[in-house]
Each structure stands twice: as structure tokens, then as C-alpha cells.
Motif scaffolding. Structure first.
Motif, PDB file in Angstrom:
ATOM      1  N   GLY A 279       0.807  -1.212   0.000  1.00 56.17           N
ATOM      2  CA  GLY A 279       0.000   0.000   0.000  1.00 56.17           C
ATOM      3  C   GLY A 279       0.840   1.262   0.000  1.00 56.17           C
ATOM      4  O   GLY A 279       0.566   2.217  -0.733  1.00 56.17           O
ATOM      5  N   THR A 280       1.881   1.276   0.830  1.00 57.47           N
ATOM      6  CA  THR A 280       2.790   2.424   0.872  1.00 57.47           C
ATOM      7  C   THR A 280       3.526   2.565  -0.453  1.00 57.47           C
ATOM      8  O   THR A 280       3.723   3.671  -0.963  1.00 57.47           O
ATOM      9  N   ASN A 281       3.931   1.446  -1.030  1.00 58.76           N
ATOM     10  CA  ASN A 281       4.599   1.457  -2.322  1.00 58.76           C
ATOM     11  C   ASN A 281       3.701   2.067  -3.394  1.00 58.76           C
ATOM     12  O   ASN A 281       4.139   2.906  -4.191  1.00 58.76           O
ATOM     13  N   LEU A 282       2.424   1.664  -3.417  1.00 61.42           N
ATOM     14  CA  LEU A 282       1.477   2.187  -4.398  1.00 61.42           C
ATOM     15  C   LEU A 282       1.288   3.692  -4.227  1.00 61.42           C
ATOM     16  O   LEU A 282       1.294   4.447  -5.209  1.00 61.42           O
ATOM     17  N   ALA A 283       1.132   4.141  -2.988  1.00 64.87           N
ATOM     18  CA  ALA A 283       0.939   5.575  -2.729  1.00 64.87           C
ATOM     19  C   ALA A 283       2.153   6.378  -3.193  1.00 64.87           C
ATOM     20  O   ALA A 283       2.004   7.443  -3.810  1.00 64.87           O
ATOM     21  N   CYS A 284       3.347   5.877  -2.938  1.00 59.61           N
ATOM     22  CA  CYS A 284       4.561   6.600  -3.333  1.00 59.61           C
ATOM     23  C   CYS A 284       4.717   6.644  -4.843  1.00 59.61           C
ATOM     24  O   CYS A 284       5.157   7.661  -5.402  1.00 59.61           O
ATOM     25  N   ARG A 285       4.359   5.565  -5.521  1.00 60.14           N
ATOM     26  CA  ARG A 285       4.426   5.583  -6.985  1.00 60.14           C
ATOM     27  C   ARG A 285       3.436   6.603  -7.552  1.00 60.14           C
ATOM     28  O   ARG A 285       3.715   7.251  -8.572  1.00 60.14           O
ATOM     29  N   ARG A 286       2.307   6.751  -6.901  1.00 57.26           N
ATOM     30  CA  ARG A 286       1.332   7.755  -7.338  1.00 57.26           C
ATOM     31  C   ARG A 286       1.877   9.175  -7.112  1.00 57.26           C
ATOM     32  O   ARG A 286       1.687  10.055  -7.950  1.00 57.26           O
ATOM     33  N   ILE A 287       2.566   9.378  -5.984  1.00 59.68           N
ATOM     34  CA  ILE A 287       3.152  10.692  -5.696  1.00 59.68           C
ATOM     35  C   ILE A 287       4.215  11.047  -6.729  1.00 59.68           C
ATOM     36  O   ILE A 287       4.284  12.184  -7.212  1.00 59.68           O
ATOM     37  N   ILE A 288       5.042  10.074  -7.082  1.00 62.45           N
ATOM     38  CA  ILE A 288       6.129  10.314  -8.031  1.00 62.45           C
ATOM     39  C   ILE A 288       5.587  10.769  -9.383  1.00 62.45           C
ATOM     40  O   ILE A 288       6.248  11.543 -10.096  1.00 62.45           O
ATOM     41  N   ARG A 289       4.384  10.336  -9.742  1.00 64.74           N
ATOM     42  CA  ARG A 289       3.793  10.739 -11.021  1.00 64.74           C
ATOM     43  C   ARG A 289       3.325  12.194 -11.016  1.00 64.74           C
ATOM     44  O   ARG A 289       3.014  12.751 -12.068  1.00 64.74           O
ATOM     45  N   GLN A 290       3.250  12.805  -9.838  1.00 70.26           N
ATOM     46  CA  GLN A 290       2.823  14.201  -9.771  1.00 70.26           C
ATOM     47  C   GLN A 290       3.953  15.115 -10.233  1.00 70.26           C
ATOM     48  O   GLN A 290       5.123  14.867  -9.970  1.00 70.26           O
ATOM     49  N   LYS A 291       3.576  16.204 -10.893  1.00 69.19           N
ATOM     50  CA  LYS A 291       4.567  17.073 -11.523  1.00 69.19           C
ATOM     51  C   LYS A 291       5.412  17.856 -10.517  1.00 69.19           C
ATOM     52  O   LYS A 291       6.516  18.284 -10.836  1.00 69.19           O
ATOM     53  N   ASN A 292       4.872  18.068  -9.322  1.00 68.81           N
ATOM     54  CA  ASN A 292       5.617  18.912  -8.383  1.00 68.81           C
ATOM     55  C   ASN A 292       6.417  18.116  -7.352  1.00 68.81           C
ATOM     56  O   ASN A 292       6.860  18.671  -6.348  1.00 68.81           O
ATOM     57  N   TYR A 293       6.611  16.805  -7.599  1.00 73.21           N
ATOM     58  CA  TYR A 293       7.483  15.986  -6.743  1.00 73.21           C
ATOM     59  C   TYR A 293       8.437  15.187  -7.611  1.00 73.21           C
ATOM     60  O   TYR A 293       8.077  14.736  -8.699  1.00 73.21           O
ATOM     61  N   GLN A 294       9.654  14.994  -7.114  1.00 73.67           N
ATOM     62  CA  GLN A 294      10.622  14.178  -7.826  1.00 73.67           C
ATOM     63  C   GLN A 294      11.414  13.346  -6.823  1.00 73.67           C
ATOM     64  O   GLN A 294      11.585  13.743  -5.670  1.00 73.67           O
ATOM     65  N   VAL A 295      11.863  12.177  -7.266  1.00 76.44           N
ATOM     66  CA  VAL A 295      12.677  11.326  -6.389  1.00 76.44           C
ATOM     67  C   VAL A 295      14.002  12.034  -6.130  1.00 76.44           C
ATOM     68  O   VAL A 295      14.738  12.366  -7.051  1.00 76.44           O
ATOM     69  N   TRP A 296      14.291  12.247  -4.874  1.00 70.64           N
ATOM     70  CA  TRP A 296      15.539  12.920  -4.488  1.00 70.64           C
ATOM     71  C   TRP A 296      16.574  11.919  -3.967  1.00 70.64           C
ATOM     72  O   TRP A 296      17.766  12.073  -4.185  1.00 70.64           O
ATOM     73  N   GLY A 297      16.104  10.889  -3.297  1.00 69.43           N
ATOM     74  CA  GLY A 297      17.014   9.874  -2.769  1.00 69.43           C
ATOM     75  C   GLY A 297      16.275   8.579  -2.489  1.00 69.43           C
ATOM     76  O   GLY A 297      15.066   8.573  -2.273  1.00 69.43           O
ATOM     77  N   TYR A 298      17.008   7.491  -2.538  1.00 71.19           N
ATOM     78  CA  TYR A 298      16.404   6.173  -2.294  1.00 71.19           C
ATOM     79  C   TYR A 298      17.446   5.214  -1.740  1.00 71.19           C
ATOM     80  O   TYR A 298      18.615   5.251  -2.110  1.00 71.19           O
ATOM     81  N   CYS A 299      17.008   4.358  -0.824  1.00 71.45           N
ATOM     82  CA  CYS A 299      17.735   3.149  -0.470  1.00 71.45           C
ATOM     83  C   CYS A 299      16.657   2.134  -0.115  1.00 71.45           C
ATOM     84  O   CYS A 299      15.496   2.510   0.068  1.00 71.45           O
TER      85      CYS A 299
END
Length: 226
Positions: free
Chosen positions: A180-200
Motif C-alpha cells: 500500500g505504501t509502495n502504491l501511494a509513493c508511486r502515485r506521488i512520483i507521477r505528480q509534476k511537483n514531486y521528484q525522487v531525491w534519494g532512495y535506499c
């Protein structure tokens, strides 16, 4: 922006309404997350959860607005955050007494840890209740580690993300372990005003970029017309 419905409040509805308004969306979100699961794109600025978090703290230090931790539990990350910044840190967790095994002990550990830091403000509320209480607060960094299902993660993003200024960063924990958290984050990433800044593994940091393009275009047009 229309305020999303607080999942914690939906749980208090009568049984039939609760099933329709809370349980069905919850189960559907989790099922959709499992069926469509994809790893978050790995564009790490560093490795290790603490390193990504500490890099985000350093990156946003000049913004000077407060930090919010959604889901403090035993205060491990509360102490880690508070010890690396002079900004105010809002530690948010209801810590409901006797709610489930281990909660009382977790609260005692948390209480001892956060008492060591003068910049920590403990908000003993649920995410939705705290968001209402702090609705006029501007934030530079958010660490979300609360209820790991789709509707709660998406709710946390909507209400807390609205308090985050351009250039601020919101981090989500357990992004790989919970569908569920994974799905929500993938939806956020598709928004124009957010971008992936860091990941581990199990942690993603999303940066809120500057004003929406339409606003920029309007500003440029108005300036050019003068």
C-alpha cells in the motif's frame, strides 16, 4: 485543496458505513498495491536509510522551517533527527495506552529519548488530529513512518505534504515492504511537483519542486507584458 477524509475518523463510523467508507477502500488499495507492485526507481544520492535521512536534513537546513516525524514509536529516529538540526521537530504519535502489546514500553522509551532534546515538540495525536492542530505550520522536512497501508499513506501525503514548502523533502519508510505504501509513493512520483531525491531499500525521499509550471508561465507572461 479539498481535505481528504481521515482514515482514523472513518473507523469510528457505524459498522455498515465503516465497511463501505473504510474497509472496502482499505482492502481494495492493498490488493491493487500487491497486484501492481513495482520497486521504487533507485536514484539514490547515498546508501543506507540513516545516510539518506541525514542527507535530507542537511539539504533542507537552510529552509529553516520545522520538521515533522509522523509515527515516532520508540523515538529512535526522533533522536536521530533532533540531534542533527536546530530546527523544531514535531514528533507525532498517539501512543494509545494499552492499545496493543509493547505500546506502553515503547512510549516510556520514547519519552526518555525525546526529553534529551530541547527542539522536540511532542504531539500526542493521530496523524489527522495533529495535522489539524498544526495546519498553519510550515515544514521543511517530513519523515512519514506511521500506518503502512495505501489509504493512510496517501492521506499522510495529502495533509502533511500541503504544509511542505518548495524545496522541502518528504521521506516514506517501509516503501518496499508494504504494498500500500509502495502504491501511494508511486502515485506521488507521477505528480509534476514531486521528484525522487534519494532512495535506499525501504526508504524513499521525494523533493517538492518549485511552483507548478503553469504558475511560472503566468508569472513570466505578466513580467513580459510590463
Amino acid at each position: 485543496m479539498r481535505r481528504p477524509r481521515d482514515p482514523n475518523e472513518l473507523r469510528k463510523l457505524p459498522r455498515l458505513l465503516r465497511a463501505v467508507a473504510w474497509r472496502l477502500p482499505l482492502e481494495f488499495g492493498e490488493l491493487l498495491g500487491k497486484l501492481s507492485y513495482k520497486p521504487i526507481e533507485e536514484t539514490a544520492v547515498t546508501t543506507g536509510q540513516r545516510k539518506v535521512l541525514f542527507s535530507a536534513v542537511a539539504h533542507t537546513e537552510k529552509i529553516r522551517e520545522a520538521i515533522a516525524e509522523i509515527g515516532a514509536w520508540r523515538g529512535t529516529m526522533t533522536a536521530a533527527l533532533s540531534g542533527r538540526t536546530v530546527r523544531r521537530v514535531y514528533a507525532i504519535d498517539p501512543h494509545k495506552e494499552n492499545e496493543f502489546p509493547g505500546i506502553n514500553e515503547a512510549f516510556e522509551v520514547f519519552r526518555k529519548r525525546f526529553s534529551l532534546f530541547s527542539n522536540v515538540v511532542y504531539v500526542r495525536r493521530s496523524s489527522g488530529e495533529a495535522a489539524k492542530e498544526l495546519s498553519c505550520t510550515h515544514l521543511s522536512l517530513i519523515f512519514a513512518d506511521a500506518i503502512h497501508d495505501y489509504i493512510n499513506t496517501w492521506f499522510d501525503f495529502r495533509v502533511w505534504g500541503s504544509l511542505l514548502g518548495p524545496g522541502g523533502i518528504i521521506l516514506f519508510h517501509d516503501v518496499d515492504d508494504h504494498a500500500g505504501t509502495n502504491l501511494a509513493c508511486r502515485r506521488i512520483i507521477r505528480q509534476k511537483n514531486y521528484q525522487v531525491w534519494g532512495y535506499c531499500p525501504d526508504l524513499v525521499a521525494l523533493k517538492k519542486v518549485a511552483e507548478a509550471q503553469s504558475t511560472k508561465n503566468l508569472s513570466t507572461k505578466l513580467t513580459g507584458d510590463r
